[in-house]
Scaffold this motif. Structure first.
Motif, PDB file in Angstrom:
ATOM      1  N   LEU A  98      46.863  39.186  51.056  1.00  0.00           N
ATOM      2  CA  LEU A  98      47.391  39.397  49.588  1.00  0.00           C
ATOM      3  C   LEU A  98      46.724  40.848  49.062  1.00  0.00           C
ATOM      4  O   LEU A  98      47.076  41.650  49.563  1.00  0.00           O
ATOM      5  CB  LEU A  98      46.643  39.125  48.351  1.00  0.00           C
ATOM      6  N   SER A 100      46.207  43.556  46.300  1.00  0.00           N
ATOM      7  CA  SER A 100      44.927  43.529  44.838  1.00  0.00           C
ATOM      8  C   SER A 100      44.758  44.640  44.427  1.00  0.00           C
ATOM      9  O   SER A 100      45.420  46.022  45.270  1.00  0.00           O
ATOM     10  CB  SER A 100      44.161  42.940  45.294  1.00  0.00           C
ATOM     11  N   ARG A 101      45.212  45.091  42.979  1.00  0.00           N
ATOM     12  CA  ARG A 101      44.404  46.227  41.947  1.00  0.00           C
ATOM     13  C   ARG A 101      42.993  45.385  41.911  1.00  0.00           C
ATOM     14  O   ARG A 101      43.324  45.157  40.730  1.00  0.00           O
ATOM     15  CB  ARG A 101      45.889  46.696  41.801  1.00  0.00           C
ATOM     16  N   VAL A 102      42.271  46.959  42.320  1.00  0.00           N
ATOM     17  CA  VAL A 102      41.260  46.836  42.153  1.00  0.00           C
ATOM     18  C   VAL A 102      40.550  48.231  41.818  1.00  0.00           C
ATOM     19  O   VAL A 102      41.092  48.960  41.544  1.00  0.00           O
ATOM     20  CB  VAL A 102      40.158  46.289  42.799  1.00  0.00           C
ATOM     21  N   THR A 113      44.480  43.005  52.066  1.00  0.00           N
ATOM     22  CA  THR A 113      43.902  42.079  52.674  1.00  0.00           C
ATOM     23  C   THR A 113      44.514  41.340  53.071  1.00  0.00           C
ATOM     24  O   THR A 113      45.097  40.749  53.030  1.00  0.00           O
ATOM     25  CB  THR A 113      42.783  41.623  51.627  1.00  0.00           C
ATOM     26  N   GLU A 118      40.067  42.982  54.686  1.00  0.00           N
ATOM     27  CA  GLU A 118      40.394  44.758  54.484  1.00  0.00           C
ATOM     28  C   GLU A 118      41.644  46.221  55.791  1.00  0.00           C
ATOM     29  O   GLU A 118      40.567  46.258  55.610  1.00  0.00           O
ATOM     30  CB  GLU A 118      40.195  45.005  52.878  1.00  0.00           C
ATOM     31  N   ARG A 212      42.762  34.006  44.253  1.00  0.00           N
ATOM     32  CA  ARG A 212      42.844  36.102  44.146  1.00  0.00           C
ATOM     33  C   ARG A 212      44.179  36.625  43.788  1.00  0.00           C
ATOM     34  O   ARG A 212      44.628  38.017  44.099  1.00  0.00           O
ATOM     35  CB  ARG A 212      42.403  37.420  44.638  1.00  0.00           C
ATOM     36  N   TYR A 213      44.721  35.608  44.231  1.00  0.00           N
ATOM     37  CA  TYR A 213      46.473  36.547  44.551  1.00  0.00           C
ATOM     38  C   TYR A 213      47.290  36.620  43.139  1.00  0.00           C
ATOM     39  O   TYR A 213      47.334  35.673  42.562  1.00  0.00           O
ATOM     40  CB  TYR A 213      47.268  35.127  45.396  1.00  0.00           C
ATOM     41  N   ARG A 214      47.630  38.066  43.103  1.00  0.00           N
ATOM     42  CA  ARG A 214      48.709  37.775  41.527  1.00  0.00           C
ATOM     43  C   ARG A 214      50.148  38.455  42.339  1.00  0.00           C
ATOM     44  O   ARG A 214      50.385  39.176  43.067  1.00  0.00           O
ATOM     45  CB  ARG A 214      48.066  39.350  41.230  1.00  0.00           C
ATOM     46  N   VAL A 217      51.815  41.862  41.548  1.00  0.00           N
ATOM     47  CA  VAL A 217      51.045  42.989  42.227  1.00  0.00           C
ATOM     48  C   VAL A 217      51.562  42.742  43.320  1.00  0.00           C
ATOM     49  O   VAL A 217      52.713  44.595  43.829  1.00  0.00           O
ATOM     50  CB  VAL A 217      49.815  43.083  42.638  1.00  0.00           C
TER      51      VAL A 217
END
Length: 410
Positions: A98, A100-102, A113, A118, A212-214, A217
């Motif tokens: 995935l 992600s934007r954090v 990741t 990561e 947590r997969y978007r 994004v």
């Protein structure tokens, strides 16, 4: 993904077979999509991105909407790395990897990741990029002299042993000061192979982060990567310009080493003369409408350029100060032959040029000619015997021992 691409250069079929055995030892649902041998071959093959279609996730509208220039660069890099280094990226998104934007306290971070690891972090405002890679390909390249760590240091790239638990003894953590540097680094064949090798290992494991997969994004970054792909192809062949970066001149460090055998004045004189020779050649070619830069495909040539017909040239420049003429000629010829060989291994045919302050030994024009190297002397620069344009790939010696660069009369 197939095994059609046969590894060349640093890699061999033994490397593919060894990695195949390592991957085959892992039980994985990934083998429903590909096979260990195909995945191992992909690691070492000439890098190609996952195609734009079909994407792993759709994205409505223009991916760049609402993003400023640094943010667009970060999203582009994140998508490019996913499409270049994650195996079978489209069908495995959301299950094996995935994006992600954090926020980690330094600002928004795009984080890739793969499996449980990561492997990439890109700050949206361009301050830093970090990536984890397998150590073996880079160590092999270092041992073979195919990785220029001085160039890495000059660009601000930091390399450390990565101490995360997954494959702790086999990983490196590479940190770059900006997106452009990260792109340059990833376009080096050993680094790309190292990134692919690590991702191939961890993607074969489970992916426990579905919640947590978007998709939006991943879809946005997937589209953003398209703007880089043409540029990546150019960089792998030196680009249309025929060099990696603009020539920035030579600089003398403020604090020179304090050694009895070190002559600081001679060192400064050598640096100044090297810069004069480089600038003279740049100006000489600029008068013919040719742009000259430094570096080519990651090989640290002093100068590089393409002529009007697209022929690639590389130059090693050596200052002759005091009594070091023979030493500099030997060193310069060896370097430019090495650089020609390394570029040829990457499919780039280049005409080598050795530029020295002076050459009093009448044997050296013939020595260079035997090795198909053009020799130019910096004394009396305005009288260089040709415009380097167009040239025959070869050197002719005149009766008085000077170099004559012949024009192509074909």
């Amino acid at each position: 993904m197939t095994t059609e691409s046969v590894p060349t250069g640093l890699w061999s079929t033994d490397d593919v077979e060894e990695l195949t055995g390592i991957l085959a030892a892992r039980r994985s649902r990934l083998w429903q999509i590909t096979q260990p041998a195909d995945l191992a071959a992909w690691v070492f093959a000439n890098p190609e991105p996952a195609p734009l279609d079909p994407p792993p996730a759709g994205f409505d509208g223009d991916w760049a909407d609402g993003l400023d220039e640094p943010q667009r660069s970060a999203w582009t890099l994140a998508g490019w790395v996913a499409r270049m280094t994650v195996p079978e990226a489209a069908p495995t998104a959301g299950r094996h990897w995935l994006l992600s934007r954090v926020s980690d306290g330094h600002g928004p971070l795009l984080r890739l990741t793969v499996g449980v690891l990561e492997t990439l972090g890109v700050y949206e405002f361009g301050e830093e990029v970090w990536l984890r890679v397998a150590g073996a390909p880079i160590v092999l390249a270092m041992d073979a002299g195919a990785t220029d760590l001085e160039e890495w240091e000059r660009r601000g790239i930091d390399m450390q042993e990565d101490r995360t638990k997954t494959l702790a003894e086999e990983k490196l953590l590479l940190t770059c000061p900006d997106v452009d540097t990260a792109l340059w680094l990833l376009r080096q064949p050993p680094v790309m192979a190292a990134a692919r090798m690590l991702n191939a290992w961890v993607v074969a494991g489970p992916f426990p982060f579905e919640s947590r997969y978007r998709a939006e994004v991943v879809g946005r970054a997937w589209q953003a990567a398209e703007s880089l792909l043409a540029g990546a192809a150019h960089a792998e062949t030196g680009g249309e310009r025929g060099f990696d970066r603009e020539y920035a001149g030579s600089a003398v460090p403020v604090d020179l080493p304090a050694q009895r055998s070190f002559d600081a004045d001679a060192y400064r004189a050598g640096v100044s003369e090297h810069d004069r020779l480089c600038q003279a050649l740049i100006d000489h070619l600029a008068a013919e409408g040719v742009r000259v830069g430094a570096g080519l495909n990651g090989v640290p040539v002093d100068l590089a350029w393409r002529d009007a017909d697209g022929r690639q040239f590389i130059a090693e420049v050596k200052s002759v100060v005091g009594v070091n003429e023979v030493e500099q000629l030997r060193l310069g010829l060896g370097q430019v032959l090495e650089y020609r060989h390394r570029l040829a291994a990457r499919g780039i045919v280049a005409t080598p040029v050795l530029v020295v302050s002076r050459c009093t030994d009448r044997a050296w024009p013939a020595i260079c000619g035997d090795n198909r190297v053009i020799l130019l002397q910096g004394e009396g620069t305005p009288n260089w015997p040709a415009d380097l344009w167009p040239v025959v790939v070869g050197v002719a010696n005149t009766a008085d021992g000077d170099v004559s660069l012949g024009r192509d009369n074909a």
